[in-house]
Design an enzyme around this catalytic site. Structure first.
Site, PDB file in Angstrom:
ATOM      1  N   ASP A  29       0.840  -1.024   0.107  1.00 38.14           N
ATOM      2  CA  ASP A  29       0.072  -0.043  -0.119  1.00 38.14           C
ATOM      3  C   ASP A  29       0.977   1.260  -0.067  1.00 38.14           C
ATOM      4  OD1 ASP A  29      -2.258   1.432   0.136  1.00 38.14           O
ATOM      5  OD2 ASP A  29      -2.690   1.145   2.265  1.00 38.14           O
ATOM      6  N   HIS A  46       2.684   3.643  -8.951  1.00 37.14           N
ATOM      7  CA  HIS A  46       2.406   2.179  -9.328  1.00 37.14           C
ATOM      8  C   HIS A  46       3.660   1.547 -10.044  1.00 37.14           C
ATOM      9  CE1 HIS A  46      -1.517   2.300  -7.615  1.00 37.14           C
ATOM     10  NE2 HIS A  46      -2.029   2.873  -8.521  1.00 37.14           N
ATOM     11  N   LEU A 140      11.267 -20.244  -5.027  1.00 41.61           N
ATOM     12  CA  LEU A 140      10.129 -19.444  -4.365  1.00 41.61           C
ATOM     13  C   LEU A 140       8.705 -19.599  -5.136  1.00 41.61           C
ATOM     14  CD1 LEU A 140       9.498 -16.982  -2.379  1.00 41.61           C
ATOM     15  CD2 LEU A 140      10.171 -15.419  -4.100  1.00 41.61           C
TER      16      LEU A 140
HETATM   17  C1  IPE Z   1      -1.424   0.320  -3.333  1.00 45.19           C
HETATM   18  O1  IPE Z   1      -1.164   1.626  -3.353  1.00 45.19           O
HETATM   19  C2  IPE Z   1      -1.276  -0.262  -4.902  1.00 45.19           C
HETATM   20  C3  IPE Z   1      -2.746  -0.664  -5.246  1.00 45.19           C
HETATM   21  C4  IPE Z   1      -3.722  -1.033  -4.477  1.00 45.19           C
HETATM   22  C5  IPE Z   1      -2.663  -1.231  -6.593  1.00 45.19           C
HETATM   23  P1  IPE Z   1      -2.497   2.451  -3.634  1.00 45.19           P
HETATM   24  O2  IPE Z   1      -2.627   2.893  -4.821  1.00 45.19           O
HETATM   25  O3  IPE Z   1      -3.444   2.146  -2.589  1.00 45.19           O
HETATM   26  O4  IPE Z   1      -1.725   3.896  -2.577  1.00 45.19           O
HETATM   27  P2  IPE Z   1      -2.424   5.124  -1.842  1.00 45.19           P
HETATM   28  O5  IPE Z   1      -3.134   4.206  -0.722  1.00 45.19           O
HETATM   29  O6  IPE Z   1      -3.626   5.670  -2.526  1.00 45.19           O
HETATM   30  O7  IPE Z   1      -1.302   5.580  -1.052  1.00 45.19           O
HETATM   31 MG    MG Z   2      -4.035   2.429  -0.527  1.00 39.52          MG
END
Ligand code: IPE
Ligand code: MG
Length: 250
Positions: A29, A46, A140
């Site tokens: 996250d 991402h 793994l």
């Molecule tokens: C996590 O990062 C990745 C995915 C769910 C794809 P987020 O996109 O949830 O990032 P925040 O929580 O908005 O910072």
């Molecule tokens: Mg998130």
């Protein structure tokens, strides 16, 4: 004499192998917040998050961990704007295709848990092909939770069991924990020993609800794109120092 440099091989040599987790699961996250902090679009977070996926897979492989499960996309994530989802699906697809040589070289087996329904055909194809190609690898095991929801998994398991009862394959009285286990997406996999969550939130977010009953939790404030080997080692050291009693006494 200066201390020997920390190498990949000796970095966790202070943790006895009996104290190592067999299965590490991670709620990845904070990609969006990582980008926001830098004035970048969320998708950049991402993109950088994919680098953390690669790094974590490599390090778990070096450490001899048996399984790594990554919560890449939940069923709830479909509430996000279409452009972001589109980007995530393309990222997933290109990652799965571009990483194939490394996956094969490193003897990594890719698995996927989640619902097929709702997944774009091209992403599904890339997933299926990578799973198929790597099925015989013995190193793994990397399990990717994509379009995954813990409650949806329980619903699917309940349907599967109900069908078998209806068809006379099992008796209601014979339904026990092992039967439920065997009908989950994770059938045959070990339970997570260590559950890591990045970006500081203290919640489970519908991840592996049944399987994490006795997992040790470790939460870091660090955003997923900044999660590195040192973070992974800190989590493992914390895990190794804990006394796991599974409801019993020591
Ligand atoms: C996590 O990062 C990745 C995915 C769910 C794809 P987020 O996109 O949830 O990032 P925040 O929580 O908005 O910072
Ligand atoms: Mg998130």
């Amino acid at each position: 004499m200066p201390a020997a440099p920390q190498t990949a091989a000796n970095r966790l040599s202070d943790v006895p192998s009996s104290k190592m987790p067999r299965h590490i699961a991670i709620i990845t996250d904070g990609n969006g917040r990582w980008a926001g902090q830098r004035g970048l679009p969320r998708v950049e977070g991402h993109r950088r998050g994919a680098t953390s996926v690669r790094r974590t897979i490599e390090e778990c492989g070096r450490l001899g961990i048996e399984q790594l499960t990554l919560y890449c996309l939940s069923t709830e994530n479909w509430k996000r704007p279409a452009e972001e989802l589109d980007f995530l699906m393309h990222l997933l697809q290109s990652y799965l295709v571009e990483e194939r040589p490394q996956i094969m070289d490193n003897n990594v087996q890719i698995r996927w848990i989640g619902r097929r329904q709702g997944m774009p055909a091209q992403a599904l194809q890339a997933l299926d092909e990578t799973v198929r190609l790597s099925a015989g690898n013995t190193g793994l095991r990397v399990c990717m939770a994509i379009n995954y929801g813990g409650r949806a998994e329980v619903v699917d398991a309940a349907r599967g069991i109900a069908r078998e009862v209806r068809d006379g394959k099992i008796d209601i009285a014979d339904i026990d924990e092992s039967v439920v286990d065997a009908h989950l997406y994770t059938a045959g996999m070990p339970e997570p020993d260590l559950l890591i969550r990045t970006a500081g939130e203290m919640r489970i977010s519908n991840f592996l609800l049944w399987q994490i009953s006795y997992a040790e939790l470790w939460v870091t404030e660090v955003y997923w794109p900044d999660f590195d080997e040192a973070q992974l080692h800190a989590a493992i050291r914390s895990f190794a120092a804990r006394d796991r009693r599974f409801g019993g006494l020591t």
